[in-house]
Scaffold this active site. Sequence first.
Site, mmCIF file in Angstrom:
data_model
loop_
_atom_site.group_PDB
_atom_site.id
_atom_site.type_symbol
_atom_site.label_atom_id
_atom_site.label_comp_id
_atom_site.label_asym_id
_atom_site.label_seq_id
_atom_site.Cartn_x
_atom_site.Cartn_y
_atom_site.Cartn_z
ATOM 1 N N ARG A 38 45.101 37.511 27.481
ATOM 2 C CA ARG A 38 45.156 36.428 28.472
ATOM 3 C C ARG A 38 44.157 36.686 29.605
ATOM 4 N NH1 ARG A 38 46.562 31.428 28.327
ATOM 5 N NH2 ARG A 38 48.058 32.179 26.765
ATOM 6 N N HIS A 41 40.714 36.106 28.246
ATOM 7 C CA HIS A 41 40.538 34.659 28.114
ATOM 8 C C HIS A 41 40.200 34.028 29.465
ATOM 9 C CE1 HIS A 41 42.287 30.487 28.093
ATOM 10 N NE2 HIS A 41 41.554 30.420 27.005
#
Length: 209
Positions: A38, A41
């Site tokens: 995450r 990302h």
Amino acid sequence: MKIEHILPADIERRSMEIIEDELGDIILPPDEKDIIKRVVHTSADFDYVRNLRFSPGAVDQALTALKGGCTIVTDTNMACMGISQPGLKKLGCRKVCFMADEDVAAAAKAQGTTRAQASMDKAAALEGPVIVAVGNAPTALLRLRELIDAGKMRPALIIGVPVGFVNVVYAKEVIMEAGIPYIVAKGRKGGSTIAAAICNALIYRLTRE
């Protein structure tokens, strides 16, 4: 290089596939993997694969706090706004940032400190489990350590990811030695978006099917 025609709803899924491919032979701990992905990302920066550090049991402690209706305290409104409100609502949790509060500004001025430090003092009065997510101000982490040492605050988790050059590395090291569960980005990198991304990864672990 060709343009990939991806539906908006599929962009995140495709991004995670690309990250997984580029990780190659790197094996991430199962309880940390979705959090690290995450962050990558969010930042498009694979350095976080190496510099995100987790204390033993930190993820489990964070999930327990979220299940217990915790308050997430941030050191910037940007980080606060970036944390999923729908996810928090499902869990019965809330998010707060005290940086713009008048009483915090007044306390900082009176004490000759920063608003970040004064906001940690205000956070120490919160009831129930607390997760502290710092993405900007190393002074918040330094004050947090003082409050911990004085027995005035004991967060369920500290997310220590301030970005910058002055006192940033030192503040992170101090938090890693505080005896409190932590997720820390070692070195100079970090930021409010990284703090929010870590919070969201933990929230999504409990709220996404």
